[in-house]
Design a protein around this motif. Structure first.
Motif, PDB file in Angstrom:
ATOM      1  N   LYS A 182       0.825  -1.198   0.000  1.00 45.03           N
ATOM      2  CA  LYS A 182       0.000   0.000   0.000  1.00 45.03           C
ATOM      3  C   LYS A 182       0.866   1.258   0.000  1.00 45.03           C
ATOM      4  CE  LYS A 182      -3.988  -2.002   2.394  1.00 45.03           C
ATOM      5  NZ  LYS A 182      -4.876  -1.904   3.580  1.00 45.03           N
ATOM      6  N   GLU A 183       0.428   2.242  -0.756  1.00 39.19           N
ATOM      7  CA  GLU A 183       0.982   3.594  -0.707  1.00 39.19           C
ATOM      8  C   GLU A 183       2.495   3.616  -0.932  1.00 39.19           C
ATOM      9  OE1 GLU A 183      -0.379   4.225   3.151  1.00 39.19           O
ATOM     10  OE2 GLU A 183      -2.477   4.390   2.572  1.00 39.19           O
ATOM     11  N   GLN A 184       2.932   2.965  -2.002  1.00 43.84           N
ATOM     12  CA  GLN A 184       4.353   2.926  -2.355  1.00 43.84           C
ATOM     13  C   GLN A 184       4.608   3.767  -3.606  1.00 43.84           C
ATOM     14  OE1 GLN A 184       6.823   1.499  -0.708  1.00 43.84           O
ATOM     15  NE2 GLN A 184       5.660   0.412   0.843  1.00 43.84           N
ATOM     16  N   GLU A 185       3.974   4.917  -3.669  1.00 45.17           N
ATOM     17  CA  GLU A 185       4.084   5.770  -4.857  1.00 45.17           C
ATOM     18  C   GLU A 185       5.529   6.152  -5.148  1.00 45.17           C
ATOM     19  OE1 GLU A 185       1.699   6.684  -7.049  1.00 45.17           O
ATOM     20  OE2 GLU A 185       0.459   5.269  -5.923  1.00 45.17           O
ATOM     21  N   ASN A 186       6.300   6.420  -4.120  1.00 42.85           N
ATOM     22  CA  ASN A 186       7.683   6.855  -4.330  1.00 42.85           C
ATOM     23  C   ASN A 186       8.522   5.758  -4.968  1.00 42.85           C
ATOM     24  OD1 ASN A 186       7.668   9.582  -2.869  1.00 42.85           O
ATOM     25  ND2 ASN A 186       6.793   8.214  -1.345  1.00 42.85           N
ATOM     26  N   ILE A 187       8.393   4.537  -4.470  1.00 33.08           N
ATOM     27  CA  ILE A 187       9.158   3.422  -5.033  1.00 33.08           C
ATOM     28  C   ILE A 187       8.693   3.130  -6.456  1.00 33.08           C
ATOM     29  CG2 ILE A 187       9.844   1.017  -4.727  1.00 33.08           C
ATOM     30  CD1 ILE A 187      10.919   2.944  -2.630  1.00 33.08           C
ATOM     31  N   ILE A 188       7.400   3.262  -6.694  1.00 37.57           N
ATOM     32  CA  ILE A 188       6.878   3.057  -8.052  1.00 37.57           C
ATOM     33  C   ILE A 188       7.516   4.054  -9.014  1.00 37.57           C
ATOM     34  CG2 ILE A 188       4.813   3.287  -9.493  1.00 37.57           C
ATOM     35  CD1 ILE A 188       3.218   2.121  -7.122  1.00 37.57           C
TER      36      ILE A 188
END
Length: 227
Positions: free
Chosen positions: A45-51
């Motif tokens: 969940k909520e791994q926008e930065n790693i994406i």
């Protein structure tokens, strides 16, 4: 053994395994590994930065793959080895420099993207441990590229107008050239390990507090006092 040391041991073991795969399967094994990281990032969940980091790396690696094939296998296939080596090493240096600056500005670029296309995810964009560590790693990439490129030029000075009687003393200089694929594999393995470790660590970051519509309305309705 406490949890921190256990986590460090697991990451060290993982880094060793990934390094082995990099060295054994040679070039661009990091593409499926990065796709694996991307899959984990979407599942978590909520791994926008790693994406965003992973997609950026995949784009640069894809460009590097195409560039290498064009330089080494198509455009300059019939040229001497020193020409192909000089061009491919220069291109790889350029790509690593591009990744370095991408990571330096990643938060700003991610914020710009999210503000335009996914404003509801604004609070999930911030600098992670991976941003800091990967900037350092890609600085090392550039140092390795520069050292190998310089060695390649020194080893072939006679082709650059230097008298052969002087240049031949450097013909045996191939330390970085021989170690280059291994050093790059180790550094690329560090990149994958850092990303996977950050995916795990980010799971324990407190969720950002979202401002409710009611709070926002109250703030707007509050009288503004001037001093």
């Amino acid at each position: 053994m406490n949890r921190t040391w256990g986590f460090a041991l697991i990451m060290l073991t993982l880094w060793g395994l990934i390094s082995y795969f990099h060295i054994y399967f040679e070039r661009f094994v990091d593409i499926p590994l990065l796709l694996l990281v991307l899959s984990f990032s979407y599942i978590a969940k909520e791994q926008e930065n790693i994406i965003h980091i992973t997609i950026g790396l995949l784009i640069f690696i894809a460009i590097e793959f195409v560039g290498y094939e064009l330089i080494a296998e198509l455009w300059f296939a019939e040229h001497p080895a020193y020409v192909k080596n000089t061009l491919t090493l220069s291109f790889q240096l350029l790509m690593d420099l591009g990744v370095f600056f991408y990571l330096k500005n990643r938060v700003r670029l991610s914020t710009y993207y999210v503000n335009r296309f996914a404003p509801e995810k604004q609070e999930y964009i911030y600098m992670t441990h991976a941003d800091i560590l990967l900037v350092g790693l890609f600085f090392l990439f550039m140092l390795v590229d520069l050292a190998t490129l310089a060695e390649n030029i020194i080893r072939n000075l006679e082709y650059f107008g230097v008298d052969e009687s002087f240049a031949k003393q450097f013909w045996s200089w191939n330390w970085f050239y021989k170690a280059y694929p291994y050093i790059k594999s180790i550094l690329l393995s560090c990149v994958i390990t850092v990303l996977l470790a950050t995916v795990y660590v980010e799971r324990f970051r407190p969720a950002p507090i979202k401002e409710s519509e009611e709070d926002s309305t109250l703030k707007k309705s509050e009288p503004q006092h001037r001093s």
